[in-house]
Design a protein around this motif. Sequence first.
Motif, mmCIF file in Angstrom:
data_model
loop_
_atom_site.group_PDB
_atom_site.id
_atom_site.type_symbol
_atom_site.label_atom_id
_atom_site.label_comp_id
_atom_site.label_asym_id
_atom_site.label_seq_id
_atom_site.Cartn_x
_atom_site.Cartn_y
_atom_site.Cartn_z
ATOM 1 N N VAL A 259 -13.508 2.348 -8.567
ATOM 2 C CA VAL A 259 -12.460 1.376 -8.901
ATOM 3 C C VAL A 259 -11.845 0.877 -7.601
ATOM 4 O O VAL A 259 -11.219 1.628 -6.871
ATOM 5 C CB VAL A 259 -11.374 1.997 -9.809
ATOM 6 C CG1 VAL A 259 -10.239 1.030 -10.040
ATOM 7 C CG2 VAL A 259 -11.981 2.420 -11.138
ATOM 8 N N PRO A 260 -12.031 -0.410 -7.283
ATOM 9 C CA PRO A 260 -11.489 -0.949 -6.028
ATOM 10 C C PRO A 260 -9.967 -0.863 -5.974
ATOM 11 O O PRO A 260 -9.289 -0.978 -6.994
ATOM 12 C CB PRO A 260 -11.936 -2.413 -6.042
ATOM 13 C CG PRO A 260 -13.056 -2.458 -7.003
ATOM 14 C CD PRO A 260 -12.789 -1.399 -8.018
ATOM 15 N N GLY A 261 -9.469 -0.654 -4.781
ATOM 16 C CA GLY A 261 -8.020 -0.594 -4.595
ATOM 17 C C GLY A 261 -7.470 0.814 -4.621
ATOM 18 O O GLY A 261 -6.293 1.023 -4.361
ATOM 19 N N THR A 262 -8.322 1.811 -4.941
ATOM 20 C CA THR A 262 -7.875 3.203 -4.928
ATOM 21 C C THR A 262 -8.839 4.026 -4.081
ATOM 22 O O THR A 262 -10.038 3.781 -4.086
ATOM 23 C CB THR A 262 -7.829 3.808 -6.348
ATOM 24 O OG1 THR A 262 -9.119 3.710 -6.949
ATOM 25 C CG2 THR A 262 -6.803 3.120 -7.206
ATOM 26 N N LEU B 96 -3.998 0.346 -2.956
ATOM 27 C CA LEU B 96 -3.879 -0.846 -2.121
ATOM 28 C C LEU B 96 -2.621 -1.641 -2.399
ATOM 29 O O LEU B 96 -1.897 -2.025 -1.494
ATOM 30 C CB LEU B 96 -5.109 -1.745 -2.311
ATOM 31 C CG LEU B 96 -5.072 -3.082 -1.579
ATOM 32 C CD1 LEU B 96 -5.092 -2.869 -0.074
ATOM 33 C CD2 LEU B 96 -6.225 -3.968 -2.016
ATOM 34 N N ASP B 97 -2.332 -1.875 -3.672
ATOM 35 C CA ASP B 97 -1.173 -2.695 -4.030
ATOM 36 C C ASP B 97 -0.453 -2.020 -5.191
ATOM 37 O O ASP B 97 -0.875 -2.115 -6.339
ATOM 38 C CB ASP B 97 -1.618 -4.106 -4.412
ATOM 39 C CG ASP B 97 -0.457 -5.088 -4.472
ATOM 40 O OD1 ASP B 97 0.624 -4.773 -3.938
ATOM 41 O OD2 ASP B 97 -0.641 -6.170 -5.044
ATOM 42 N N LEU B 98 0.633 -1.339 -4.879
ATOM 43 C CA LEU B 98 1.357 -0.554 -5.872
ATOM 44 C C LEU B 98 2.678 -1.230 -6.208
ATOM 45 O O LEU B 98 3.508 -1.450 -5.337
ATOM 46 C CB LEU B 98 1.620 0.852 -5.313
ATOM 47 C CG LEU B 98 2.302 1.827 -6.254
ATOM 48 C CD1 LEU B 98 1.416 2.154 -7.437
ATOM 49 C CD2 LEU B 98 2.658 3.102 -5.494
ATOM 50 N N GLU B 99 2.839 -1.552 -7.482
ATOM 51 C CA GLU B 99 4.094 -2.172 -7.910
ATOM 52 C C GLU B 99 5.090 -1.133 -8.411
ATOM 53 O O GLU B 99 6.230 -1.117 -8.003
ATOM 54 C CB GLU B 99 3.805 -3.200 -9.006
ATOM 55 C CG GLU B 99 3.050 -4.407 -8.496
ATOM 56 C CD GLU B 99 2.796 -5.422 -9.593
ATOM 57 O OE1 GLU B 99 3.538 -5.423 -10.600
ATOM 58 O OE2 GLU B 99 1.856 -6.199 -9.439
ATOM 59 N N ASP B 100 4.629 -0.257 -9.315
ATOM 60 C CA ASP B 100 5.508 0.746 -9.912
ATOM 61 C C ASP B 100 4.787 2.085 -9.911
ATOM 62 O O ASP B 100 3.802 2.267 -10.640
ATOM 63 C CB ASP B 100 5.867 0.318 -11.342
ATOM 64 C CG ASP B 100 6.796 1.298 -12.028
ATOM 65 O OD1 ASP B 100 7.308 2.226 -11.374
ATOM 66 O OD2 ASP B 100 7.010 1.127 -13.255
ATOM 67 N N PHE C 226 2.014 3.586 -12.566
ATOM 68 C CA PHE C 226 0.650 3.821 -12.091
ATOM 69 C C PHE C 226 0.210 5.242 -12.427
ATOM 70 O O PHE C 226 -0.914 5.459 -12.892
ATOM 71 C CB PHE C 226 0.543 3.572 -10.585
ATOM 72 C CG PHE C 226 -0.831 3.854 -10.054
ATOM 73 C CD1 PHE C 226 -1.823 2.907 -10.150
ATOM 74 C CD2 PHE C 226 -1.126 5.088 -9.478
ATOM 75 C CE1 PHE C 226 -3.105 3.171 -9.684
ATOM 76 C CE2 PHE C 226 -2.394 5.356 -9.013
ATOM 77 C CZ PHE C 226 -3.384 4.406 -9.114
ATOM 78 N N ILE C 227 1.084 6.222 -12.176
ATOM 79 C CA ILE C 227 0.755 7.618 -12.470
ATOM 80 C C ILE C 227 0.492 7.800 -13.954
ATOM 81 O O ILE C 227 -0.486 8.438 -14.359
ATOM 82 C CB ILE C 227 1.871 8.563 -11.976
ATOM 83 C CG1 ILE C 227 1.907 8.570 -10.449
ATOM 84 C CG2 ILE C 227 1.684 9.971 -12.521
ATOM 85 C CD1 ILE C 227 3.097 9.307 -9.861
ATOM 86 N N GLU C 228 1.333 7.223 -14.788
ATOM 87 C CA GLU C 228 1.156 7.325 -16.240
ATOM 88 C C GLU C 228 -0.169 6.687 -16.668
ATOM 89 O O GLU C 228 -0.911 7.247 -17.474
ATOM 90 C CB GLU C 228 2.330 6.663 -16.969
ATOM 91 C CG GLU C 228 2.240 6.748 -18.463
ATOM 92 C CD GLU C 228 2.216 8.169 -18.995
ATOM 93 O OE1 GLU C 228 1.547 8.389 -20.026
ATOM 94 O OE2 GLU C 228 2.849 9.059 -18.394
ATOM 95 N N HIS C 229 -0.469 5.506 -16.125
ATOM 96 C CA HIS C 229 -1.727 4.823 -16.445
ATOM 97 C C HIS C 229 -2.925 5.669 -16.004
ATOM 98 O O HIS C 229 -3.892 5.834 -16.756
ATOM 99 C CB HIS C 229 -1.768 3.451 -15.754
ATOM 100 C CG HIS C 229 -3.107 2.796 -15.797
ATOM 101 N ND1 HIS C 229 -3.599 2.197 -16.927
ATOM 102 C CD2 HIS C 229 -4.070 2.669 -14.843
ATOM 103 C CE1 HIS C 229 -4.804 1.715 -16.673
ATOM 104 N NE2 HIS C 229 -5.108 1.985 -15.413
ATOM 105 N N SER D 52 0.837 -1.191 0.000
ATOM 106 C CA SER D 52 0.000 0.000 0.000
ATOM 107 C C SER D 52 0.873 1.242 0.000
ATOM 108 O O SER D 52 1.939 1.266 0.609
ATOM 109 C CB SER D 52 -0.902 0.018 1.230
ATOM 110 O OG SER D 52 -1.775 -1.070 1.198
ATOM 111 N N ALA D 53 0.380 2.255 -0.692
ATOM 112 C CA ALA D 53 1.153 3.498 -0.756
ATOM 113 C C ALA D 53 0.241 4.671 -1.097
ATOM 114 O O ALA D 53 -0.805 4.505 -1.732
ATOM 115 C CB ALA D 53 2.250 3.384 -1.807
ATOM 116 N N PHE D 54 0.664 5.843 -0.662
ATOM 117 C CA PHE D 54 0.030 7.087 -1.091
ATOM 118 C C PHE D 54 0.821 7.602 -2.284
ATOM 119 O O PHE D 54 2.047 7.647 -2.254
ATOM 120 C CB PHE D 54 0.033 8.128 0.035
ATOM 121 C CG PHE D 54 -0.993 7.860 1.089
ATOM 122 C CD1 PHE D 54 -2.309 8.274 0.908
ATOM 123 C CD2 PHE D 54 -0.656 7.187 2.247
ATOM 124 C CE1 PHE D 54 -3.269 8.022 1.879
ATOM 125 C CE2 PHE D 54 -1.603 6.937 3.221
ATOM 126 C CZ PHE D 54 -2.915 7.356 3.040
#
Length: 162
Positions: A117-120, A137-141, A145-148, A92-94
């Motif tokens: 959208v679940p997870g945000t 909730l679950d951040l890989e990159d 994520f920001i670009e997406h 998890s991350a902000f």
Amino acid sequence: MSRFFPAPLLSVSLFFLWLLLNLSVSPGNLLLGALLGVLAPILMAPLRPQHAHVRRPLVIARLIGRVGIDVIASNLQVARTVLFMGSRPPRSAFVHIPLDLRDAHGLAALSMITTVVPGTVWSELALDRSVLLLHVLDLEDEAAFIEHFKHTYERPLREIFE
């Protein structure tokens, strides 16, 4: 005419929603639905001083479809994360997302999208509307994520509202 129907689409929608909720087309429900459809937009018009100028209906349709697909995919991803949490805990991350979108209606739509959208979770918006704080909730990159997020949600909303 616009004095009696400041938002004709809203009036029609409220009328049919009233009938749908009551599951009846009795004369009393028709009258109450018509009153609701006429009076609610008139009484609430002062609360909405800024009118939305929506453009590009095809972009709206694509965005709705994309959000629907993301809701399903995110539900599956959140379920997988919760069910198999023992093997790998979620990261998890902000995330601070710089925004180019400034229109109030576009930001409202963006907040609704992040809510469904679940997870945000929409956590905070800077006073100058330049940065959004989003909990994931679950951040890989983070950069990916920001670009997406910007490409998938913010860009179409800018096309629609700005």
